[in-house]
Design an enzyme around this catalytic site. Structure first.
Site, short mmCIF file in Angstrom:
data_model
loop_
_atom_site.label_atom_id
_atom_site.label_comp_id
_atom_site.label_asym_id
_atom_site.label_seq_id
_atom_site.Cartn_x
_atom_site.Cartn_y
_atom_site.Cartn_z
N VAL A 44 21.81 -9.00 -2.07
CA VAL A 44 20.96 -8.29 -1.72
C VAL A 44 19.84 -8.20 -2.49
O VAL A 44 18.82 -7.72 -1.85
CB VAL A 44 21.52 -7.11 -0.92
CG1 VAL A 44 22.01 -6.98 0.23
CG2 VAL A 44 22.08 -5.50 -1.73
N GLY A 45 19.89 -8.06 -3.21
CA GLY A 45 18.85 -8.50 -3.99
C GLY A 45 19.55 -8.95 -6.17
O GLY A 45 20.33 -9.71 -6.16
N ARG A 46 17.82 -8.83 -6.61
CA ARG A 46 18.13 -9.88 -7.46
C ARG A 46 17.25 -9.14 -8.64
O ARG A 46 15.70 -8.80 -8.83
CB ARG A 46 17.86 -11.56 -7.72
CG ARG A 46 19.00 -12.42 -7.49
CD ARG A 46 18.52 -13.44 -7.06
NE ARG A 46 19.51 -14.18 -6.17
CZ ARG A 46 20.72 -14.94 -6.41
NH1 ARG A 46 21.41 -14.28 -7.36
NH2 ARG A 46 21.56 -15.30 -5.30
N GLY A 47 17.17 -9.31 -10.22
CA GLY A 47 16.72 -8.35 -10.75
C GLY A 47 17.14 -9.02 -12.17
O GLY A 47 17.60 -9.93 -12.39
N ALA A 48 16.03 -8.68 -13.58
CA ALA A 48 16.20 -9.01 -14.59
C ALA A 48 17.81 -9.25 -15.18
O ALA A 48 17.78 -9.93 -15.97
CB ALA A 48 15.44 -7.97 -15.24
N GLY A 75 20.27 -8.46 -13.57
CA GLY A 75 21.94 -9.41 -12.50
C GLY A 75 21.42 -8.94 -11.56
O GLY A 75 20.31 -9.17 -10.31
N VAL A 87 23.11 -8.25 -7.20
CA VAL A 87 23.24 -7.08 -6.13
C VAL A 87 23.85 -7.79 -5.58
O VAL A 87 23.40 -8.88 -4.98
CB VAL A 87 22.19 -5.98 -6.07
CG1 VAL A 87 22.74 -5.02 -5.11
CG2 VAL A 87 21.76 -5.37 -7.18
N LYS A 115 26.67 -4.19 -8.73
CA LYS A 115 25.57 -4.29 -9.19
C LYS A 115 26.25 -5.79 -10.26
O LYS A 115 26.96 -4.69 -11.62
CB LYS A 115 24.97 -3.59 -9.50
CG LYS A 115 23.15 -3.70 -10.64
CD LYS A 115 22.69 -3.05 -11.00
CE LYS A 115 21.85 -2.35 -9.88
NZ LYS A 115 20.64 -0.93 -10.51
N ASP A 137 12.02 6.35 -14.02
CA ASP A 137 11.33 5.31 -12.56
C ASP A 137 11.38 6.14 -11.26
O ASP A 137 12.04 4.66 -10.80
CB ASP A 137 12.32 4.35 -12.99
CG ASP A 137 11.66 2.04 -12.81
OD1 ASP A 137 10.26 2.60 -12.61
OD2 ASP A 137 12.18 1.58 -12.66
#
Length: 698
Positions: free
Chosen positions: A10-14, A16, A18, A33, A128
Site C-alpha cells: 500500500v506504499g513505498r517510502g525512503a 521501506g 508498507v 512497515k 511531521d
C-alpha cells in the site's frame, strides 16, 4: 511473518515498504512497515528504530496503535493498526471543493488536539504533522495520527535541532531567509503544523504553497496566506491566526487551545466510546515453545549405551564437520549430542541453567531440548534406568538473519547478528530481555534501545546482561543489586543503560557472573564491579609480596584491578563462576581467585590472593570456562582439563583428585580441536572439529 498473510503493498517510502496484511489469529487487517535495517548505517538504523520507540510509548484512541515488531528477511517489521478510511488529504481532495461545515471541522480538529496533547505529555515532538499523516477509520469519523518516523523524544524540556518535516508545514522559526537551517524545533512548531492542518480543513487547500522552495520559504517567513471563507465563525478564524503566528512565543499552548469555547464544545460532543484501547497482549512463555517437526526423526536416530550416551555411526563420524559434547547434570562422561546434519559446522556454543545453544558457520542458531528416555523393566524391585536425549532444532523465524554469537542466561537467550543487532527471548524476569518491560518473549525480538548501535559482544548472567559496541561503549540491564550493572547504584533496569567507563579505557569484551560483572579492555586490563565476596573480582588491596591488607566486599561502578598479580598481568579472557573466577593471560597462564571450598581454584588453601594454577604452568592455556563450583580449561588446541566439585558429572571424568586439573575423558574419539566451550551451573557444552578430515593430508 508466519502469523500474518500479505494482501498487497500500500506504499513505498525512503525507509521501506508498507504492506497491508491479515493477522491469521483473528483475521484482522494490519499494516506492516518493512524497513531493511541490515543494509543501513548506524544513523539510518537509529532513525528506523525511532518510530518503534515512539509508537510503543503512545496509547491513545486517536493515534495509530502499535502491535509489535520483529526481524524478518533482514528487515525490521513494524506491525501497527490499519486505518481503512485512508488519509485526511485523500478525504479533503475527494470533496471537489465542497467546504466542510464548521461543526465537522471542529469534530476532526478536537480529536487531533487530544492526540497531540497525549504526544506532548510524553515529551515527544511529532515534527511531521500534515494531512498525509492523519488517517481515518472506515466510517471516516475517527482521526488517527500516524507516521512518527522522524519524531523526537525529549529527555527534558530541551529543543530539537534537526532539519525535519514537510516544507509546506515547516514553522518560520526553522527557516532563515531562503535557506533551511538547523533551527530549534519545539512543541510550538507542532502547533504551527497543526494550524496548517486546521487551515486545510477549512479551505481544502494548503496555507502555504509555491512553485519552488525559495518562494515557499518566503511565504512562510512573511506568514502570508489567503483568509478562510466568511462562512466560518470569527472564533475559528482567530484560532487559525493565533496558531500561525510568526512568533512562536505568541502561539497558544495546546492546553490554551483546548479551553477556548468552540473547542470545549467540540470535545464535549465527541463520543466517549471512540477508539477504545485494547488490552495488553499476553506473551507466550518460553516453556510453551514446541520442537520442530523433524524432532521425532532425530530422536529415533539416538542410541543410548551406558553412560556414554548418544553415538553416531562410524560413517557419520567420519563425515561430520563438527561435534558437540555435553556433560554434567548427571552425565558423568562427555556425550556427543546430535546436530541437524553432518555438514553442519558449529562455531560457538553457550549453555545456561535450562538451555543449550549453538551457532553454525552459516549463521543459524541451534537449540537443544532435553528429554528423559526411560528403560522399563518387569522384574520386581528393579531400578528404572534413565538417560537424557537432546533434540536439536533451529531457531524459529530466523529467515535471512545471520547469527554470529549466542549467550544463555538462567532463563533467557541473547543472540547477536553479523550486522551488530542484538535480539533476546525467553523469560522477562528482572528485565533481562532489555525490552523495557518484564514480559516473556517466545521468539527472538530486537533490543530496540540498541538498534542504533553496532553491538559486537554480549554476556548474560543469572539475572543481568552486558553488551559492548564497536565504539567501545558498554550497556547493562536487568537486576541491579550488589552494583552488578556498573551504574554506580543498585537500581535495576529493564532497558539498556549506558555504563560509565574511564575515558582512557576502551572495553573490548564483557563478562557477567551471578552477582558481578567484568570487562576486558583493548589493552588487556581488567575492570570489575558487583559482589567481591572471597575476592572473586580481585579488588582487594594486596601488597606486592602477596599480603591482603584491605578486603573489599562490594563495588557499584567498574573499577580497574590494580592489585598483583592480576593488576600486573595482561588479561586475554576471563570466566566467572558462582564464587570464583579464572583468568587467562596473553602468555597463556591461568590464574584463579575467589572461593576454594570445592577445590575450584586448582590449588590448595583459601587465600584471597589470586594464584597461578601450577598444574597447568607448563601448558599454554587458550580458553577457560567456569561453572558454579568447577573450572574447565583448554590447553593448546584440544586438551581439556577440569577440576573442582565432582558431583553429578561436573568434571566429565573420574572423581580421583577432583581438586587437581586432570584431562576430561572422551571415549573412542579421533583427535579434535576445541572450537568453543561454555559452562553454567553444573553442566558443560563443548564444540569441536576433527583435526583430520577424510581426503585431507595428515
Amino acid at each position: 511473518m508466519e502469523k500474518y498473510e500479505k494482501i498487497r503493498v500500500v506504499g513505498r517510502g525512503a525507509y521501506g515498504t508498507v504492506h497491508l496484511c491479515r493477522r491469521l489469529s483473528d483475521k484482522k487487517a494490519v499494516i506492516i512497515k518493512q524497513i531493511p535495517v541490515e543494509q543501513m548505517t548506524k544513523e539510518e538504523r537509529q532513525a528506523a528504530l525511532n518510530e518503534v520507540k515512539v509508537l510503543s510509548m503512545l496509547s491513545h484512541p486517536n493515534i495509530i496503535e502499535y502491535y509489535e515488531n520483529f526481524l524478518e528477511d533482514k528487515a525490521l517489521m513494524i506491525v501497527m493498526e490499519y486505518a481503512q478510511g485512508g488519509t485526511l488529504l485523500d478525504f479533503l481532495q475527494q470533496r471537489n471543493g465542497n467546504l466542510l461545515e464548521e461543526e465537522e471541522i471542529l469534530w476532526y480538529f478536537a480529536q487531533m488536539l487530544l492526540a497531540l496533547q497525549h504526544v506532548h505529555l510524553k515529551q515527544i515532538l511529532h515534527r511531521d504533522l500534515k494531512t498525509q499523516n492523519i488517517l481515518l477509520n472506515k466510517k471516516k469519523n475517527v482521526v488517527k495520527i500516524g507516521d512518527f518516523g522522524i519524531s523526537k523524544v525529549l529527555s527534558s524540556k530541551s529543543k530539537a535541532y534537526t532539519v525535519v518535516g514537510t516544507p509546506c508545514y515547516i514553522s518560520p522559526e526553522f527557516l532563515d531567509g531562503f535557506n533551511l537551517t538547523c533551527g530549534t524545533y519545539n512543541q510550538k512548531s507542532d502547533i504551527w503544523a497543526l494550524g496548517c492542518v486546521l487551515y486545510e480543513l477549512a479551505s481544502l487547500k494548503r496555507a502555504f504553497e509555491a512553485q519552488n522552495l525559495p518562494a515557499l520559504i518566503l511565504k512562510i517567513m512573511r506568514g502570508t496566506f489567503a483568509p478562510i471563507s466568511e462562512h466560518y465563525s470569527e472564533d475559528l478564524r482567530s484560532l487559525i491566526l493565533s496558531m500561525l503566528h510568526l512568533d512562536p512565543s505568541k502561539r497558544p499552548h495546546i492546553n490554551q487551545i483546548m479551553v477556548q469555547p468552540i473547542i470545549i464544545n467540540a470535545i464535549m460532543n465527541l463520543h466517549t466510546d471512540l477508539g477504545k484501547i485494547p488490552c495488553t497482549r499476553i506473551h507466550r512463555p518460553l516453556s510453551n515453545m514446541t520442537a520442530s517437526a523433524a524432532a521425532p526423526t532425530l530422536r529415533s536416530r539416538l542410541s543410548i549405551r551406558g553412560n556414554t550416551g548418544a553415538r553416531d555411526t562410524l560413517a557419520e563420524k567420519l563425515q561430520a564437520l563438527s561435534s558437540v559434547y555435553c556433560w554434567g547434570n548427571g552425565l558423568i562422561l562427555p556425550v556427543k549430542i546430535p546436530i541437524p546434519s553432518s555438514d553442519t559446522q558449529v562455531i560457538q556454543v553457550s549453555t545456561g541453567r535450562t538451555q543449550k545453544t549453538a551457532v553454525t558457520k552459516n549463521g543459524r542458531l541451534i537449540l537443544w531440548e532435553s528429554s528423559t528416555v526411560g528403560t522399563d523393566t518387569m522384574i520386581p524391585g528393579a531400578i528404572e534406568s534413565h538417560s537424557q536425549a537432546f533434540i536439536p532444532r533451529y531457531l524459529e523465524g530466523q529467515s535471512a538473519v545471520n547469527i554470529k554469537r549466542v549467550v544463555c542466561g538462567d532463563l533467557c537467550i541473547a543472540c547477536l547478528t553479523d550486522r551488530g543487532i542484538l535480539m533476546t527471548f525467553g523469560s522477562g524476569a528482572n528485565g533481562c530481555l532489555g525490552h523495557g518491560n518484564y514480559n516473556d518473549v517466545s521468539q527472538a525480538k530486537i533490543v530496540e534501545a540498541l538498534l542504533g548501535y553496532e553491538v559486537v559482544q554480549v554476556s548474560c548472567g543469572a539475572s543481568h546482561v552486558l553488551a559492548v559496541t564497536n565504539e567501545h561503549e558498554v550497556f547493562s540491564w536487568g537486576r541491579g543489586d550488589n552494583g552488578r550493572l556498573g551504574l554506580g547504584n543498585q537500581e535495576s533496569s529493564a532497558s539498556p543503560q549506558a555504563v560509565p567507563i574511564p575515558d582512557h579505557l576502551q572495553p573490548l569484551a564483557v563478562h557477567c557472573g551471578v552477582d558481578c560483572s567484568m570487562i576486558v579492555t583493548l589493552d588487556n586490563k581488567l575492570l570489575c564491579c558487583g559482589n567481591n565476596r572471597y575476592n572473586k573480582l580481585a579488588l582487594d588491596e594486596i601488597t606486592e609480596d602477596g599480603l591482603c591488607i584491605r578486603p573489599l566486599e562490594e563495588v557499584h561502578s567498574f573499577s580497574v584491578v590494580t592489585a598483583p598479580p592480576i593488576g600486573n598481568a595482561l588479561i586475554a579472557c576471563v570466566a566467572i563462576g558462582m564464587s570464583h573466577t579464572a583468568a587467562v593471560t596473553v602468555e597463556g597462564q591461568c590464574l584463579t581467585f575467589g572461593s576454594n571450598q570445592f577445590g575450584q581454584l586448582g590449588h590448595e588453601g583459601n587465600s584471597r590472593v589470586p594464584q597461578l594454577v601450577k598444574a597447568l604452568e607448563a601448558m599454554k592455556i587458550t580458553n577457560v570456562a567456569c561453572g558454579d563450583t568447577f573450572t574447565v580449561a583448554v590447553a593448546g588446541e584440544g586438551d581439556l582439563f577440569s577440576w573442582g566439585k565432582d558431583s553429578r558429572g561436573r568434571l566429565g571424568r573420574s572423581v580421583e583428585d577432583s581438586t587437581v586439573p586432570k584431562p576430561v575423558i572422551f571415549l573412542d574419539e579421533e583427535p579434535f580441536s576445541v572450537v568453543s566451550i561454555s559452562c553454567s551451573h553444573g553442566n558443560t557444552l563443548v564444540a569441536t572439529r576433527p583435526l583430520h578430515r577424510p581426503g585431507s593430508p595428515i
